[in-house]
Write a protein that holds these residues in place. Structure first.
Motif, short mmCIF file in Angstrom:
data_model
loop_
_atom_site.label_atom_id
_atom_site.label_comp_id
_atom_site.label_asym_id
_atom_site.label_seq_id
_atom_site.Cartn_x
_atom_site.Cartn_y
_atom_site.Cartn_z
N GLY A 244 0.80 -1.21 0.00
CA GLY A 244 0.00 0.00 0.00
C GLY A 244 0.83 1.26 0.00
O GLY A 244 0.37 2.31 0.45
N ARG A 245 2.08 1.18 -0.55
CA ARG A 245 2.98 2.34 -0.53
C ARG A 245 3.37 2.75 -1.96
O ARG A 245 4.45 3.29 -2.17
CB ARG A 245 4.23 2.02 0.31
N GLY A 246 2.52 2.47 -2.92
CA GLY A 246 2.85 2.79 -4.30
C GLY A 246 3.06 4.27 -4.54
O GLY A 246 3.88 4.66 -5.38
N ASP A 247 2.35 5.13 -3.81
CA ASP A 247 2.49 6.57 -3.99
C ASP A 247 3.79 7.10 -3.42
O ASP A 247 4.15 8.26 -3.66
CB ASP A 247 1.31 7.31 -3.33
N GLU A 248 4.48 6.29 -2.65
CA GLU A 248 5.74 6.72 -2.03
C GLU A 248 6.96 6.21 -2.79
O GLU A 248 8.09 6.38 -2.33
CB GLU A 248 5.80 6.21 -0.58
N PHE A 249 6.73 5.58 -3.94
CA PHE A 249 7.83 4.97 -4.70
C PHE A 249 8.37 5.95 -5.74
O PHE A 249 7.62 6.55 -6.50
CB PHE A 249 7.33 3.70 -5.37
N TYR A 250 9.71 6.09 -5.77
CA TYR A 250 10.39 6.97 -6.73
C TYR A 250 11.47 6.17 -7.46
O TYR A 250 12.14 5.32 -6.86
CB TYR A 250 11.06 8.15 -6.03
N LYS A 448 8.49 11.51 4.52
CA LYS A 448 7.28 10.85 4.02
C LYS A 448 7.43 9.33 3.96
O LYS A 448 6.57 8.65 3.44
CB LYS A 448 6.93 11.40 2.65
N ARG A 449 8.55 8.82 4.53
CA ARG A 449 8.81 7.35 4.58
C ARG A 449 8.76 6.77 3.17
O ARG A 449 8.02 5.83 2.88
CB ARG A 449 7.81 6.64 5.45
N GLY A 450 9.56 7.34 2.28
CA GLY A 450 9.53 6.96 0.89
C GLY A 450 10.35 5.73 0.56
O GLY A 450 11.11 5.20 1.37
N ILE A 451 10.20 5.26 -0.67
CA ILE A 451 10.94 4.12 -1.22
C ILE A 451 11.58 4.63 -2.52
O ILE A 451 10.88 5.08 -3.42
CB ILE A 451 10.00 2.93 -1.51
N VAL A 452 12.89 4.55 -2.61
CA VAL A 452 13.61 5.12 -3.74
C VAL A 452 14.52 4.06 -4.34
O VAL A 452 15.29 3.40 -3.63
CB VAL A 452 14.45 6.35 -3.32
N TYR A 453 14.42 3.92 -5.66
CA TYR A 453 15.35 3.07 -6.42
C TYR A 453 16.22 3.99 -7.26
O TYR A 453 15.72 4.74 -8.10
CB TYR A 453 14.58 2.08 -7.29
N VAL A 454 17.53 3.94 -7.03
CA VAL A 454 18.48 4.80 -7.72
C VAL A 454 19.34 3.94 -8.64
O VAL A 454 20.11 3.10 -8.17
CB VAL A 454 19.38 5.57 -6.72
N ALA A 455 19.19 4.11 -9.95
CA ALA A 455 20.01 3.41 -10.94
C ALA A 455 20.92 4.43 -11.61
O ALA A 455 20.45 5.42 -12.16
CB ALA A 455 19.13 2.72 -11.98
N LEU A 456 22.22 4.20 -11.53
CA LEU A 456 23.19 5.19 -11.99
C LEU A 456 23.75 4.90 -13.36
O LEU A 456 24.62 5.64 -13.83
CB LEU A 456 24.32 5.30 -10.96
N ASP A 457 23.34 3.82 -13.99
CA ASP A 457 23.73 3.54 -15.38
C ASP A 457 25.25 3.54 -15.54
O ASP A 457 25.80 4.09 -16.48
CB ASP A 457 23.10 4.59 -16.30
N ALA A 458 25.94 2.87 -14.59
CA ALA A 458 27.41 2.89 -14.60
C ALA A 458 28.01 2.17 -15.79
O ALA A 458 29.13 2.47 -16.20
CB ALA A 458 27.94 2.27 -13.30
N MET A 459 27.28 1.22 -16.36
CA MET A 459 27.82 0.48 -17.50
C MET A 459 27.86 1.35 -18.76
O MET A 459 28.64 1.08 -19.67
CB MET A 459 26.99 -0.78 -17.75
N TYR A 709 4.28 9.21 -10.35
CA TYR A 709 4.83 10.49 -9.94
C TYR A 709 3.86 11.23 -9.05
O TYR A 709 2.65 11.15 -9.20
CB TYR A 709 5.16 11.34 -11.17
N GLN A 710 4.41 12.02 -8.14
CA GLN A 710 3.60 12.80 -7.22
C GLN A 710 3.18 14.10 -7.89
O GLN A 710 3.91 14.67 -8.70
CB GLN A 710 4.41 13.11 -5.95
N PRO A 711 1.99 14.65 -7.56
CA PRO A 711 1.55 15.91 -8.16
C PRO A 711 2.46 17.05 -7.76
O PRO A 711 2.79 17.19 -6.59
CB PRO A 711 0.14 16.11 -7.56
N PRO A 712 2.93 17.86 -8.72
CA PRO A 712 3.68 19.06 -8.36
C PRO A 712 2.79 19.99 -7.55
O PRO A 712 1.59 20.07 -7.77
CB PRO A 712 4.06 19.67 -9.71
N GLY A 713 3.39 20.69 -6.59
CA GLY A 713 2.62 21.55 -5.72
C GLY A 713 1.92 22.66 -6.47
O GLY A 713 2.44 23.24 -7.42
N GLY A 714 0.71 22.97 -6.02
CA GLY A 714 -0.01 24.11 -6.58
C GLY A 714 -0.81 23.80 -7.82
O GLY A 714 -1.35 24.70 -8.44
N ILE A 715 -0.93 22.56 -8.26
CA ILE A 715 -1.69 22.22 -9.47
C ILE A 715 -3.00 21.57 -9.05
O ILE A 715 -3.02 20.65 -8.23
CB ILE A 715 -0.90 21.27 -10.38
N ALA A 716 -4.08 22.00 -9.63
CA ALA A 716 -5.38 21.42 -9.32
C ALA A 716 -5.47 19.99 -9.84
O ALA A 716 -4.78 19.62 -10.78
CB ALA A 716 -6.48 22.27 -9.94
#
Length: 730
Positions: A244-250, A448-459, A709-716
């Motif tokens: 139930g944390r799909g909105d916290e995934f980046y 926000k107790r997020g979940i982040v996957y960082v891929a740096l494309d080192a190859m 993706y999360q909604p940018p602030g200030g957008i309806a």
């Protein structure tokens, strides 16, 4: 099986089976034909129960021997789906295994003796089947025979062994497996996982990350993956949905900037000097380079302070522009500052500028903008106390050619971080509301107790991957220091029930030797106070030393890991990292003794004497040898945890989830990663059943995609949906 003998001797014929068969036959005879033993039926029934009980007892002993011998050749299959992995709020489940003790060293020693080879090596029929497969490979008419011989089925008597290699005896020495768990309180001491390529590091990472995501909504999960593993990214996303944390995934991916989230490594800081430290810290500090790094730090600090004073958030692109054109920064800052002190300052400066020519410009200011020269001459007449302005003036006083030389080492680094579309990710435009890609920073993710996957494309580009990874680590160290001093909720309004307290930050760093620098040492040394729990994955100790360039610092890094997981390695020195920490144990060995001698007494009737027997001796040996670590099968490891306790663990093979109903943005990134490069860490696929489709729960679906993706602030909301639809259609 309890043994009253000095030697356990499990690699032998199961002679107990003979007794068990005889007892069962006697029991049947006593029950159905008691007259054959001169027994009345009632006594025969009692004797039958007695025979049967003793037969079951001896049969169990025989079964232990048979199962032990079978495991020496093939361990029972152990596979789980990700949703079957046990999740606990008190411990981290690692797999099946046992606590390694002296008796296991004894059993391993016995399995390596020549007389035990018939029970350890594959049987003659198995070797014959493999030879037939090779001989019949080119005979198309007999292809079905090869399929039968190589069928991975329990009904196949010639079933091939799983392609995991190694020595099965390393785990078969104990038939009573239990769930191995690491208490969560031990994770703050950090964990080091070592193993060569394609032996199961990624599978162990998946097992840990799955539990970290599912355990609680109060934990942060960050995964650094230098190469990029599509299956690991998909696994993290599926687990985020399941929890139930799909909105916290980046997803931050340098190889796919058009679909990646954005991140500014120098945009958030506690002190403005941290910006210069994060950038200049990546430059070489050895020998003569140390002076140039100090100059680079100073000039970055000058322009960062100026931008901060102007109310602008620093980023790599702006810093590169300012370092290349320091004159522009001085003019912009002077325009904002001087009129506050003297309203007619710019009129005077314009008058001075109009009188300047090549002859009356000072030699040190040659090549500078005439307005910069005019500002400098004005400030020599009018004294204004402004620290930022004084710093900019000191920078422009340098001869321009000399200035370019002393910042030359800084420019390649900044160009790596601002070239191509990567600049969009690392220098985001905060005012562009048309861009649906979210912008995150570590403090926001932690809050926000997020979940982040960082891929740096080192190859694809190792230099850029290394620079970005170091920047992220340096930023994370800064955030950890802030959390340690002020807590996670510093600056936020009070919430009901008080502050949220310490947050567990699970940081998984694959191939971390490629990312680490001097900033990694304080992260693992002092990060535990901020709740950071590092799990680092690497291949050898030499990789760490080569990256840091200093054996003492490499030892300092390794010394901060309290838990050690050792998979198969190819470097003996790396294996000794584990084996040298273990005590020695006594191993018993049997020696056959036979003696004969003649008698010299002519009056005696004895011409010679002889004797024979077994002699048992003990010798002290290491609990494990380096060769044992080198011979580990894939998916197995030794673990040294909880204050030096040695465990032998095997991880579950992954059963496929039921489906791949993944949103298009995640799916596109994964397919691109699979097509561009492959980690090769999927050795288990040859022995796994075909996948079945997994249905993403309906509440997480939105038509044919899942919102990432999360909604940018200030957008309806309605406007955001229209923009999202347009982006997805593109």
């Amino acid at each position: 099986m309890k043994q009253q003998h000095p030697l356990e001797a499990l690699l032998r014929p199961a002679v107990e089976l003979n007794t068990a068969i005889v007892c069962v036959m006697c029991a049947l005879l006593c029950v159905f034909a008691p007259w054959a033993l001169a027994l009345i039926p009632s006594v025969g029934m009692g004797m039958g129960v007695g025979f049967l009980s003793f037969g079951v007892y001896r049969g169990r002993q025989a079964w232990i021997v048979l199962r032990y011998r079978r495991n020496m050749r093939r361990l029972p299959r152990f596979a789980l789906r990700s949703d079957q992995i046990p999740v606990s709020t008190r411990s981290l489940w690692l797999g099946k295994g046992f606590r390694w003790e002296a008796k296991h060293t004894q059993r391993l020693h016995e399995s390596q003796q020549p007389e035990a080879a018939q029970y350890v090596k594959p049987s003659g029929l198995y070797r014959w089947a493999r030879r037939m497969e090779n001989r019949l490979e080119r005979v198309r008419s007999l292809y079905f025979v090869i399929r039968l011989l190589s069928a991975d089925s329990a009904l196949n008597p010639f079933r091939p062994l799983p392609p995991v290699g190694g020595i099965a005896a390393l785990h078969a020495v104990e038939w009573k497996e239990i769930d191995v768990r690491l208490p969560l309180g031990e994770r703050v001491g950090h964990t080091l996982v070592e193993g060569t390529t394609r032996v199961g590091k990624t599978r162990l990472a998946e097992t840990m990350i799955t539990q970290d995501i599912a355990r609680s909504t109060n934990e942060v999960v960050i995964c650094f993956d230098p190469k990029g593993d599509a299956d690991l990214m998909i696994r993290m996303y599926i687990e985020a949905l399941r929890a139930g944390r799909g909105d916290e995934f980046y997803v931050f991916h340098l190889g796919f900037p058009e679909m990646s989230a954005r991140y500014n490594a120098v945009g958030r800081f506690g002190r403005i000097s941290e910006v210069a430290t994060r950038i200049a810290g990546q430059l070489s500090g050895e020998g003569n380079s140390a002076a140039f790094r100090e100059f680079a730090w100073r000039f970055v600090n000058i322009v960062a302070r100026a931008r901060h004073a102007l109310g602008q958030r620093p980023n790599y692109e702006q810093i590169l522009t300012d370092v290349v054109n320091i004159d522009g920064v001085l003019i912009e800052y002077a325009q904002d500052t001087l009129t506050k002190h003297h309203p007619n300052a710019w009129e005077v400066i314009s008058g001075i500028e109009s009188q300047l020519n090549d002859k009356n410009i000072p030699l040190a200011m040659k090549g500078r903008d005439k307005r910069v020269v005019a500002i400098e001459q004005y400030l020599q007449q009018v004294k204004i106390r402004d620290v930022v302005l004084e710093g900019l003036r000191s920078a422009v006083r340098y001869d321009k050619t000399y200035f370019d030389k002393i910042v030359a080492s800084l420019l390649p680094l900044l160009e790596k971080l601002t070239s191509g579309r990567i600049a969009e990710l690392l220098s985001p435009d905060y005012h562009d509301l048309e861009d649906p890609r979210p912008i995150f920073d570590w403090q926001q993710i932690i809050r926000k107790r997020g979940i982040v996957y960082v891929a740096l494309d080192a190859m694809s580009d190792f230099e850029v991957a290394q620079a970005v990874g170091n920047s992220m680590f340096a930023d994370l160290v800064s955030v950890a220091g802030h959390i340690y001093k002020h807590g996670v909720d510093d600056g936020l309004p009070e919430i009901a029930g008080g502050q949220s307290g310490k947050v567990a930050i699970n940081l998984h760093c694959d191939e971390f030797n490629e990312l680490m620098g001097d900033e990694f040492i304080p992260l693992i040394n002092k990060g535990g106070g901020a709740g950071i729990q590092v799990t680092a994955y690497t291949q050898t100790i030499s990789d760490i030393e080569a990256r840091i360039g200093n054996a003492a610092k490499a030892g300092q890094v390794i010394g901060n890991f309290n838990n050690l997981f050792m998979l198969r390695v190819r470097e003996e020195r790396t294996a000794r990292t584990l084996t040298d920490q273990l005590r020695k144990v006594n191993v018993a060995s049997r020696m056959m003794v036979s003696m004969a001698g003649d008698s010299s007494d002519v009056d005696s009737g004895v011409d010679f004497t002889s004797s024979g027997g077994d002699r048992i001796s003990t010798v002290q040996v290491p609990m494990l040898e380096s060769a044992d670590v080198v011979s580990l099968p894939k998916g197995q490891c030794f673990a040294l945890m909880e204050g030096g306790q040695l465990w032998k663990i095997r991880m579950p093979l992954p059963l496929p989830d039921k489906g791949e109903n993944i949103p298009s943005n995640i799916h596109d990134i994964a397919e691109g990663m699979r097509s561009q490069y492959s980690t090769g860490d999927r050795w288990w696929e040859e022995v796994m059943p075909p996948p079945v489709n997994f249905q993403v729960p309906a509440e997480f679906q939105n038509g044919n995609r899942v919102a990432l993706y999360q909604p940018p602030g200030g957008i309806a909301g309605s406007e955001l949906e229209e923009r999202e639809d347009a982006a997805w259609n593109e």
